[in-house]
Design a protein around this motif. Structure first.
Motif, PDB file in Angstrom:
ATOM      1  N   ARG A 168     -46.943 109.703  15.712  1.00 13.27           N
ATOM      2  CA  ARG A 168     -46.860 110.273  14.353  1.00 13.27           C
ATOM      3  C   ARG A 168     -46.152 111.626  14.322  1.00 13.27           C
ATOM      4  NH1 ARG A 168     -53.024 111.679  12.626  1.00 13.27           N
ATOM      5  NH2 ARG A 168     -52.046 112.333  10.705  1.00 13.27           N
ATOM      6  N   GLY A 201     -56.952 109.337   1.671  1.00 20.64           N
ATOM      7  CA  GLY A 201     -58.017 109.767   2.595  1.00 20.64           C
ATOM      8  C   GLY A 201     -59.064 110.602   1.886  1.00 20.64           C
ATOM      9  N   ALA A 227     -56.435 121.664  13.714  1.00 20.92           N
ATOM     10  CA  ALA A 227     -56.973 121.789  15.074  1.00 20.92           C
ATOM     11  C   ALA A 227     -57.585 120.444  15.463  1.00 20.92           C
ATOM     12  CB  ALA A 227     -58.032 122.887  15.103  1.00 20.92           C
ATOM     13  N   LEU A 250     -53.158 102.125   2.241  1.00 24.01           N
ATOM     14  CA  LEU A 250     -51.939 102.750   2.759  1.00 24.01           C
ATOM     15  C   LEU A 250     -50.849 101.712   3.018  1.00 24.01           C
ATOM     16  CD1 LEU A 250     -53.507 105.349   5.232  1.00 24.01           C
ATOM     17  CD2 LEU A 250     -52.469 105.797   3.001  1.00 24.01           C
ATOM     18  N   GLU A 251     -51.240 100.452   3.170  1.00 22.30           N
ATOM     19  CA  GLU A 251     -50.251  99.389   3.436  1.00 22.30           C
ATOM     20  C   GLU A 251     -49.614  98.866   2.152  1.00 22.30           C
ATOM     21  OE1 GLU A 251     -53.418  99.279   4.618  1.00 22.30           O
ATOM     22  OE2 GLU A 251     -53.429  98.688   6.742  1.00 22.30           O
ATOM     23  N   HIS A 295     -56.893 105.339  11.962  1.00 25.76           N
ATOM     24  CA  HIS A 295     -57.219 105.856  13.291  1.00 25.76           C
ATOM     25  C   HIS A 295     -57.604 104.709  14.215  1.00 25.76           C
ATOM     26  CE1 HIS A 295     -58.046 109.782  11.061  1.00 25.76           C
ATOM     27  NE2 HIS A 295     -57.036 110.013  11.849  1.00 25.76           N
ATOM     28  N   SER A 304     -61.820 109.851   0.736  1.00 26.33           N
ATOM     29  CA  SER A 304     -63.194 109.553   1.145  1.00 26.33           C
ATOM     30  C   SER A 304     -63.475 110.037   2.566  1.00 26.33           C
ATOM     31  CB  SER A 304     -63.432 108.040   1.081  1.00 26.33           C
ATOM     32  OG  SER A 304     -62.413 107.370   1.814  1.00 26.33           O
ATOM     33  N   GLY A 305     -62.468 110.595   3.241  1.00 27.13           N
ATOM     34  CA  GLY A 305     -62.618 110.983   4.642  1.00 27.13           C
ATOM     35  C   GLY A 305     -63.195 112.381   4.815  1.00 27.13           C
ATOM     36  N   TRP A 306     -63.228 112.812   6.054  1.00 26.93           N
ATOM     37  CA  TRP A 306     -63.885 114.073   6.420  1.00 26.93           C
ATOM     38  C   TRP A 306     -63.153 115.280   5.813  1.00 26.93           C
ATOM     39  CZ3 TRP A 306     -68.071 116.325   7.684  1.00 26.93           C
ATOM     40  CH2 TRP A 306     -68.127 117.475   8.473  1.00 26.93           C
ATOM     41  N   ILE A 307     -61.875 115.380   6.075  1.00 25.77           N
ATOM     42  CA  ILE A 307     -61.108 116.512   5.535  1.00 25.77           C
ATOM     43  C   ILE A 307     -60.765 116.234   4.074  1.00 25.77           C
ATOM     44  CG2 ILE A 307     -59.003 117.903   5.772  1.00 25.77           C
ATOM     45  CD1 ILE A 307     -58.939 117.081   8.745  1.00 25.77           C
ATOM     46  N   LEU A 350     -53.877 112.597   3.337  1.00 28.08           N
ATOM     47  CA  LEU A 350     -54.818 112.815   4.447  1.00 28.08           C
ATOM     48  C   LEU A 350     -55.394 111.505   4.972  1.00 28.08           C
ATOM     49  CD1 LEU A 350     -56.688 115.897   2.917  1.00 28.08           C
ATOM     50  CD2 LEU A 350     -54.973 115.938   4.732  1.00 28.08           C
ATOM     51  N   HIS A 407     -66.706 112.881  12.836  1.00 25.75           N
ATOM     52  CA  HIS A 407     -66.797 111.799  13.820  1.00 25.75           C
ATOM     53  C   HIS A 407     -65.688 111.950  14.861  1.00 25.75           C
ATOM     54  CE1 HIS A 407     -64.568 110.645  10.179  1.00 25.75           C
ATOM     55  NE2 HIS A 407     -63.665 110.277  11.041  1.00 25.75           N
ATOM     56  N   TYR A 449     -55.350 108.105   7.088  1.00 27.13           N
ATOM     57  CA  TYR A 449     -54.679 107.667   8.317  1.00 27.13           C
ATOM     58  C   TYR A 449     -55.473 106.532   8.947  1.00 27.13           C
ATOM     59  CZ  TYR A 449     -51.421 107.966  12.135  1.00 27.13           C
ATOM     60  OH  TYR A 449     -50.412 107.670  13.018  1.00 27.13           O
ATOM     61  N   ARG A 473     -59.877 102.338  -0.692  1.00 27.35           N
ATOM     62  CA  ARG A 473     -59.560 100.943  -0.313  1.00 27.35           C
ATOM     63  C   ARG A 473     -60.797 100.071  -0.345  1.00 27.35           C
ATOM     64  NH1 ARG A 473     -59.252 100.774   6.230  1.00 27.35           N
ATOM     65  NH2 ARG A 473     -60.644 102.525   6.617  1.00 27.35           N
TER      66      ARG A 473
HETATM   67  N1  LIG Z   1     -60.680 115.554  11.796  1.00 27.82           N
HETATM   68  C1  LIG Z   1     -59.897 116.115  12.737  1.00 27.82           C
HETATM   69  O1  LIG Z   1     -60.446 116.744  13.640  1.00 27.82           O
HETATM   70  C2  LIG Z   1     -58.387 116.023  12.655  1.00 27.82           C
HETATM   71  C3  LIG Z   1     -57.625 116.746  13.576  1.00 27.82           C
HETATM   72  C4  LIG Z   1     -56.239 116.680  13.519  1.00 27.82           C
HETATM   73  C5  LIG Z   1     -55.628 115.894  12.545  1.00 27.82           C
HETATM   74  N2  LIG Z   1     -56.394 115.173  11.660  1.00 27.82           N
HETATM   75  C6  LIG Z   1     -55.731 114.352  10.644  1.00 27.82           C
HETATM   76  O2  LIG Z   1     -56.111 114.790   9.362  1.00 27.82           O
HETATM   77  C7  LIG Z   1     -56.165 113.675   8.466  1.00 27.82           C
HETATM   78  C8  LIG Z   1     -57.547 113.550   7.862  1.00 27.82           C
HETATM   79  O3  LIG Z   1     -58.471 113.381   8.936  1.00 27.82           O
HETATM   80  P1  LIG Z   1     -60.001 113.049   8.720  1.00 27.82           P
HETATM   81  O4  LIG Z   1     -60.740 113.573   9.886  1.00 27.82           O
HETATM   82  O5  LIG Z   1     -60.427 113.454   7.357  1.00 27.82           O
HETATM   83  O6  LIG Z   1     -59.971 111.459   8.822  1.00 27.82           O
HETATM   84  P2  LIG Z   1     -61.123 110.412   8.436  1.00 27.82           P
HETATM   85  O7  LIG Z   1     -62.413 111.088   8.153  1.00 27.82           O
HETATM   86  O8  LIG Z   1     -61.100 109.374   9.530  1.00 27.82           O
HETATM   87  O9  LIG Z   1     -60.612 109.765   7.115  1.00 27.82           O
HETATM   88  C9  LIG Z   1     -59.536 108.869   7.106  1.00 27.82           C
HETATM   89  C10 LIG Z   1     -59.284 108.480   5.672  1.00 27.82           C
HETATM   90  O10 LIG Z   1     -58.200 107.556   5.655  1.00 27.82           O
HETATM   91  C11 LIG Z   1     -58.612 106.446   4.872  1.00 27.82           C
HETATM   92  N3  LIG Z   1     -57.932 105.250   5.339  1.00 27.82           N
HETATM   93  C12 LIG Z   1     -57.904 104.730   6.587  1.00 27.82           C
HETATM   94  N4  LIG Z   1     -57.189 103.608   6.612  1.00 27.82           N
HETATM   95  C13 LIG Z   1     -56.763 103.405   5.344  1.00 27.82           C
HETATM   96  C14 LIG Z   1     -55.992 102.389   4.732  1.00 27.82           C
HETATM   97  N5  LIG Z   1     -55.498 101.373   5.429  1.00 27.82           N
HETATM   98  N6  LIG Z   1     -55.742 102.493   3.397  1.00 27.82           N
HETATM   99  C15 LIG Z   1     -56.243 103.531   2.675  1.00 27.82           C
HETATM  100  N7  LIG Z   1     -56.984 104.518   3.200  1.00 27.82           N
HETATM  101  C16 LIG Z   1     -57.241 104.443   4.520  1.00 27.82           C
HETATM  102  C17 LIG Z   1     -60.111 106.337   5.085  1.00 27.82           C
HETATM  103  O11 LIG Z   1     -60.692 105.548   4.057  1.00 27.82           O
HETATM  104  P3  LIG Z   1     -62.128 104.837   4.244  1.00 27.82           P
HETATM  105  O12 LIG Z   1     -63.147 105.831   3.739  1.00 27.82           O
HETATM  106  O13 LIG Z   1     -62.025 103.640   3.379  1.00 27.82           O
HETATM  107  O14 LIG Z   1     -62.286 104.528   5.692  1.00 27.82           O
HETATM  108  C18 LIG Z   1     -60.488 107.804   5.002  1.00 27.82           C
HETATM  109  O15 LIG Z   1     -60.570 108.222   3.666  1.00 27.82           O
HETATM  110  C19 LIG Z   1     -55.764 112.457   9.292  1.00 27.82           C
HETATM  111  O16 LIG Z   1     -54.384 112.261   9.202  1.00 27.82           O
HETATM  112  C20 LIG Z   1     -56.124 112.897  10.702  1.00 27.82           C
HETATM  113  O17 LIG Z   1     -55.441 112.192  11.705  1.00 27.82           O
HETATM  114  C21 LIG Z   1     -57.755 115.231  11.700  1.00 27.82           C
END
Ligand SMILES: NC(=O)c1ccc[n+]([C@@H]2O[C@H](COP(=O)([O-])OP(=O)(O)OC[C@H]3O[C@@H](n4cnc5c(N)ncnc54)[C@H](OP(=O)(O)O)[C@@H]3O)[C@@H](O)[C@H]2O)c1
Length: 297
Positions: A133, A7, A156, A52-53, A75, A9-12, A71, A166, A73, A32
């Motif tokens: 989860r 994760g 949070a 992740l798969e 979603h 590349s994601g937000w956190i 990190l 997002h 997931y 990915r």
């Molecule tokens: N943000 C919140 O408010 C919040 C609150 C509670 C818990 N969380 C948890 O904290 C974690 C990080 O959250 P986030 O907000 O940073 O999520 P996010 O911005 O949606 O980022 C998700 C990350 O997972 C990667 N991903 C998704 N499917 C994948 C796959 N099949 N194979 C490999 N990588 C994959 C995405 O890659 P791509 O860039 O390729 O899409 C991205 O880097 C997650 O587990 C989330 O559920 C977040």
């Protein structure tokens, strides 16, 4: 330490990569797609292609590091059970590689569903019915018995910041614009915790370095903001009226977000702050809304 971040590349994840690199760690970020790979490379981390798969790929990547920050997931609310199974398989794979090493395996979870009617703490166990989860976090905690420095960070439900969140508040902002009214459910006294993206990333960094095996940590800066105050902040920003939505009309108005938005889910991070000396420093959710980070586009 060499650390694999899923994760990345994601937000956190992206903020956590920057935090870990800044603290002198060497980071491998899982990507990915080409787009994710470019983002991760721009942060200064090494890119590992995979998904992740792809368990053999995850195993190979984890074999190159001393710790994993998981990190990533899927979603996809239409495939929640399948996403949780993929998550579990990834955690199991990382645990097999790290077993006996004492290396950190940090996974993400959430604070929703902890302690209805009162402020949830790190010692509370979430209701397993809230999300499939939840069981993965419990499984991860148990890995401490296998020589893995297992760490669960419950974020949070709103991790806010500049440009790119997002999550729930971004959706609320969009609904407010679409409906021409910034709503809350009932009297809006129900509370919602929040943390700034950069404070969350700082906690990830501290946890990787210092958390004890089996630690459960709360990335929570604000224990509970009344949802009517969130609605008021969005209303001020958009210049829209702020209005109570009757509970029996909440799904019609807020769609899938209704159940979450109506919940009273305050959560504390006093134990986390005491354990790691973590002190949130960045703006509050209402300050970020006022600053225009939730345009609802
Ligand atoms: N943000 C919140 O408010 C919040 C609150 C509670 C818990 N969380 C948890 O904290 C974690 C990080 O959250 P986030 O907000 O940073 O999520 P996010 O911005 O949606 O980022 C998700 C990350 O997972 C990667 N991903 C998704 N499917 C994948 C796959 N099949 N194979 C490999 N990588 C994959 C995405 O890659 P791509 O860039 O390729 O899409 C991205 O880097 C997650 O587990 C989330 O559920 C977040």
């Amino acid at each position: 330490m060499r650390i694999l971040v899923t994760g990345a590349s994601g937000w956190i994840g992206s903020a956590s990569v920057t935090q870990l690199l800044g603290a002198g760690h060497r980071v491998l970020g899982l990507a990915r797609s080409d787009e994710a790979a470019s983002k991760i490379a721009a942060l200064g981390a090494e890119v590992v292609r995979g998904s992740l798969e792809d368990l053999p790929g995850l195993r190979a990547a984890a074999s190159r590091v001393e710790g994993v920050v998981h990190l990533g997931y899927i979603h996809d609310f239409s495939r929640m059970e399948a996403a949780a199974r993929t998550d579990r398989a990834a955690i199991e794979t990382f645990a097999q590689v790290l077993a006996g090493s004492g290396g950190p395996l940090l996974i993400a979870s959430g604070t929703l569903g902890l302690a209805p009617g009162r402020v949830g703490t790190e010692h509370d166990t979430p209701d397993p019915g809230i999300h499939p989860r939840v069981a993965n976090a419990e499984y991860t905690q148990g890995l401490a018995r296998q020589g893995v420095r297992a760490i669960v960070v419950r974020f949070a439900p709103t991790v806010h910041g500049a440009g790119g969140d997002h999550g729930f508040v971004a959706v609320l902002s969009r609904i407010a614009r679409q409906r021409g009214v910034s709503g809350y459910v009932g009297d809006g006294s129900n509370r919602w915790p929040a943390v700034h993206q950069l404070d969350a990333a700082r906690l990830v960094g501290l946890a990787v370095e210092r958390a004890e095996p089996g630690a459960v940590l709360h990335a929570v800066a604000e224990e509970g903001i009344a949802t009517r105050d969130i609605a008021a902040g969005l209303g001020r920003f958009h210049g829209l009226p702020v209005q109570s939505i009757a509970p029996d009309r909440a799904v019609e108005h807020f769609d899938w977000l209704a159940g979450f938005y109506a919940a009273d889910a305050p959560a504390s991070s006093a134990i986390t702050r005491g354990l790691l000396g973590w002190q949130p420093q960045h703006p509050t959710l209402l300050q970020d809304i006022e600053a225009g980070h939730y345009p609802g586009a």
